[in-house]
Motif scaffolding. Sequence first.
Motif, PDB file in Angstrom:
ATOM      1  N   CYS A 508       0.829  -1.199   0.000  1.00 51.80           N
ATOM      2  CA  CYS A 508       0.000   0.000   0.000  1.00 51.80           C
ATOM      3  C   CYS A 508       0.864   1.250   0.000  1.00 51.80           C
ATOM      4  N   LYS A 509       0.315   2.291  -0.566  1.00 49.41           N
ATOM      5  CA  LYS A 509       0.999   3.572  -0.540  1.00 49.41           C
ATOM      6  C   LYS A 509       0.682   4.290   0.764  1.00 49.41           C
ATOM      7  N   GLY A 510       1.649   5.126   1.199  1.00 51.43           N
ATOM      8  CA  GLY A 510       1.440   5.883   2.424  1.00 51.43           C
ATOM      9  C   GLY A 510       2.680   5.873   3.285  1.00 51.43           C
ATOM     10  N   PRO A 511       2.716   6.718   4.302  1.00 54.44           N
ATOM     11  CA  PRO A 511       3.895   6.796   5.177  1.00 54.44           C
ATOM     12  C   PRO A 511       4.093   5.526   5.982  1.00 54.44           C
ATOM     13  N   MET A 512       5.359   5.173   6.157  1.00 58.95           N
ATOM     14  CA  MET A 512       5.701   3.931   6.857  1.00 58.95           C
ATOM     15  C   MET A 512       6.465   4.176   8.157  1.00 58.95           C
ATOM     16  N   GLY A 513       6.689   5.442   8.527  1.00 56.88           N
ATOM     17  CA  GLY A 513       7.386   5.709   9.777  1.00 56.88           C
ATOM     18  C   GLY A 513       8.833   6.090   9.566  1.00 56.88           C
ATOM     19  N   LEU A 514       9.599   6.040  10.650  1.00 59.35           N
ATOM     20  CA  LEU A 514      10.982   6.512  10.655  1.00 59.35           C
ATOM     21  C   LEU A 514      11.853   5.720   9.685  1.00 59.35           C
ATOM     22  N   LEU A 515      12.644   6.464   8.917  1.00 61.43           N
ATOM     23  CA  LEU A 515      13.680   5.856   8.080  1.00 61.43           C
ATOM     24  C   LEU A 515      15.066   6.100   8.633  1.00 61.43           C
TER      25      LEU A 515
END
Length: 559
Positions: A508-515
């Motif tokens: 899914c598209k969308g933010p995944m948190g800290l990189l």
Amino acid sequence: MSGEASAPPATSPRAPRPGIQKSSGAVTKKGDRGAKEKPATVLPPVGEEEPKNPEEYQCTGVLEVDFAELCTRRGYTDFPRVVTRPRPQLTFAPSASTSEKPTLDDQRLSGSCSLNSLESKYVYFRPTIQVELEPEDKSVREIYIRGWKVEERILGIFSKCLPSLSQLQAINLWKVGLTDKTLTTFIALLPLCSSTLRKVSLEGNPLPEQSYHKLMAADSTIAHLSLRNNNIDDHGARLLGQALSTLHSCNRTLVSLNLGFNHIGDEGAGYIADGLRLNRSLLWLSLAHNRIQDKGALKLAEVLRPFELTHIEVVERRRLLLEKGSQERSQSPSTSRHGDSKTERDKNQLMGVSSLALVEKDKTQTVKTPKGLGKKKEKSGEVVKKEEKSGPGQSPTQGTPKKEDSAKAGKGKVTIPEQKLSKGKGAKTGSKEKRSILMESELVGEATEMVNPLLEPVEHRDGKVFMPGNKVLLHLNLLRNRITEVGLEAFLTVVQYQAQFAKSKSACKGPMGLLWLSLAKNCFSPQCPAYTMIQELMLPRDPINKSKHKEEEPVASCT
């Protein structure tokens, strides 16, 4: 002398000739008539004698020329020059031999005693306005002012010459003696500048009232803000946290915020964390070199994973949901029969029904229909006529929305292009149209201010409401604070949760948190198991590390 003084009064009343008026400076000393004639005689077009009013000067877009001219008109005799920012250069080439170094040092030693070298060093430390230019058209891209006091009058000059810089992207003010008053003046000139100005750096400018939050107002266009080394304490952090987001307002333009080298403690970190609860625009945050301990670290970690909504937030969420429902009901054409047929057709598209099936259903009216089809039977004849006009190569889903659009302009603009593609396979068109309908609902949500994070999907547990947490923040720097293993465990929980979430939602598209997460140089051992596990979990998420692996793979295959 007396003869020269008596001659002009005899000639000026008789013959007010233009040539004589220019030289008759004593006309105003005698009589009201001469005084009345003075404005008409002083205004002939003599360029050297025109009043140097800053309001009348039209800027050319060349900062060096405009700034010098405006300073001169304001009465400055000695003002900073506009110079190109020097690029750092290597003092020694990597391949230089050791025999060349003594000769260079000898030259520096011999030259340091000369008068020219002393003057050049003095010039280096003189106040200047350093600029970086675009390589193509040499227009000003960035402005750097370092180490000299920027007063109210200088800011007034900037308000005249900076708006003409069409490519200006950044303003950097380092130790320029800003006050709360001059900061307000500086903020007022920012909207006058080009829309390309997105970065502001105010470092080394401590303010008594710590009013830096004014740079993050709702109408601000600043995307990158650096406030390092400004002695910001917990009070200033509270103002900044409220500027990030409150229950009824949220900053939507700021992308990166640098608060390093300040005096923010646990209480201030809690205020910043409160600002991150409902902020969904900030991607990059640095709190390095502050005074944050475990209590502040726990607050920051709490908002990065599912957290419980407060009672006030739950009440506001219910109000927003009611407002959203009322807006949707007011926008939906409940009295229109065409609207019912459109909603019914949209439901069929979601079910994957092909366009041919819709044609048969409209003609025969024998297929089992969803709930909203009862009113459609009254207009079945009109629908069939519309389908006959559309021709054999078109589907009814191409014709009917156009008819509805004429009655309801703007409602089906998103779905029409997708419906034109629905000519063949039923299953694939169903998924495409489903996507298009979802996109339409998202656009309607944006238009009706439905992007509030309180409207995100929530989880109910034990009578409490939990939000999924802030996954928009990608970079968090907590280098050199006072965090121990207690705060470290909280961040380990965050990283584990976000890594698991990224795996489950990888498609899914969308933010995944800290990189990227920096916790080095705190009050724990680098060999701490929790810290080691955080590094292992963050390593595959780091985009820089991924790019390095991609570069190394072709090299390994070649060898």
